[in-house]
Design a protein around this motif. Sequence first.
Motif, PDB file in Angstrom:
ATOM      1  N   HIS A 298       0.850  -1.192   0.000  1.00  0.00           N
ATOM      2  CA  HIS A 298       0.000   0.000   0.000  1.00  0.00           C
ATOM      3  C   HIS A 298       0.882   1.237   0.000  1.00  0.00           C
ATOM      4  O   HIS A 298       1.750   1.372   0.858  1.00  0.00           O
TER       5      HIS A 298
ATOM      6  N   ALA B 153      -3.143   1.229  -2.925  1.00  0.00           N
ATOM      7  CA  ALA B 153      -3.459   2.661  -2.884  1.00  0.00           C
ATOM      8  C   ALA B 153      -3.820   3.192  -4.264  1.00  0.00           C
ATOM      9  O   ALA B 153      -4.562   4.167  -4.378  1.00  0.00           O
TER      10      ALA B 153
ATOM     11  N   ARG C 187      -7.334   5.663  -0.974  1.00  0.00           N
ATOM     12  CA  ARG C 187      -7.958   5.529   0.345  1.00  0.00           C
ATOM     13  C   ARG C 187      -6.938   4.990   1.319  1.00  0.00           C
ATOM     14  O   ARG C 187      -5.959   4.359   0.930  1.00  0.00           O
ATOM     15  N   LYS C 188      -7.197   5.210   2.578  1.00  0.00           N
ATOM     16  CA  LYS C 188      -6.306   4.707   3.625  1.00  0.00           C
ATOM     17  C   LYS C 188      -6.426   3.189   3.713  1.00  0.00           C
ATOM     18  O   LYS C 188      -7.516   2.626   3.552  1.00  0.00           O
TER      19      LYS C 188
ATOM     20  N   LYS D 188      -6.310   1.451   6.320  1.00  0.00           N
ATOM     21  CA  LYS D 188      -7.202   1.159   7.441  1.00  0.00           C
ATOM     22  C   LYS D 188      -8.660   1.086   6.976  1.00  0.00           C
ATOM     23  O   LYS D 188      -9.394   0.172   7.347  1.00  0.00           O
ATOM     24  N   GLU D 189      -9.077   2.035   6.135  1.00  0.00           N
ATOM     25  CA  GLU D 189     -10.446   2.056   5.598  1.00  0.00           C
ATOM     26  C   GLU D 189     -10.708   0.836   4.715  1.00  0.00           C
ATOM     27  O   GLU D 189     -11.760   0.208   4.805  1.00  0.00           O
TER      28      GLU D 189
ATOM     29  N   GLN E 253      -4.470  -0.871  12.567  1.00  0.00           N
ATOM     30  CA  GLN E 253      -4.055   0.474  12.993  1.00  0.00           C
ATOM     31  C   GLN E 253      -5.009   1.025  14.050  1.00  0.00           C
ATOM     32  O   GLN E 253      -5.514   2.147  13.942  1.00  0.00           O
TER      33      GLN E 253
ATOM     34  N   ASP F 170       0.093  -4.183   8.477  1.00  0.00           N
ATOM     35  CA  ASP F 170      -0.174  -3.422   7.253  1.00  0.00           C
ATOM     36  C   ASP F 170       0.159  -4.248   6.007  1.00  0.00           C
ATOM     37  O   ASP F 170      -0.613  -4.280   5.045  1.00  0.00           O
TER      38      ASP F 170
END
Length: 150
Positions: free
Chosen positions: A63, A85, A102-103, A105-106, A117, A128
């Motif tokens: 990512h 990403a 987008r993150k 985490k999302e 996270q 991650d």
Amino acid sequence: VTVLDWHGGLLFNSHIKQTEPVTDYRTFVSGITEKNLETATMTLEKCREIISQLIYNRILVGHALDNDLALLDIAHPWWMTRDSATYEPFMRTRHDGFLWPRKLKELAIEKLKKEIQIAGRPHSSYEDALAALDLYKSVRVEWEGRMKSK
């Protein structure tokens, strides 16, 4: 720096010995503490050599890989890179019509139903890396089909 194999097994995990004083560890984001770096013995040059060998002629999944590769000063072919990403189906459309990353985490929450996270818990590069790998695996057939048409 963390590298996993296809099954989530750890191939490489190391902190890099710093050559300049660190003024902000950003532990809440990085998970890295002063103690981590005090004991670090891996040089950037050695890390670059090891990572380059590990990813040579392999598909690299992650990512925001541009950031990681730039910091390590490693080039990797775009056709051998799978970046969650910049994978269009994972991106959101901004108000001006442009796609925006987008993150992780999302994406992990939405696509994998996995929480990563978590506030108050140290950041984990392993967690991650595994989330990015799992995202790729969840859409691998579609993603590879898109790569063939590029």
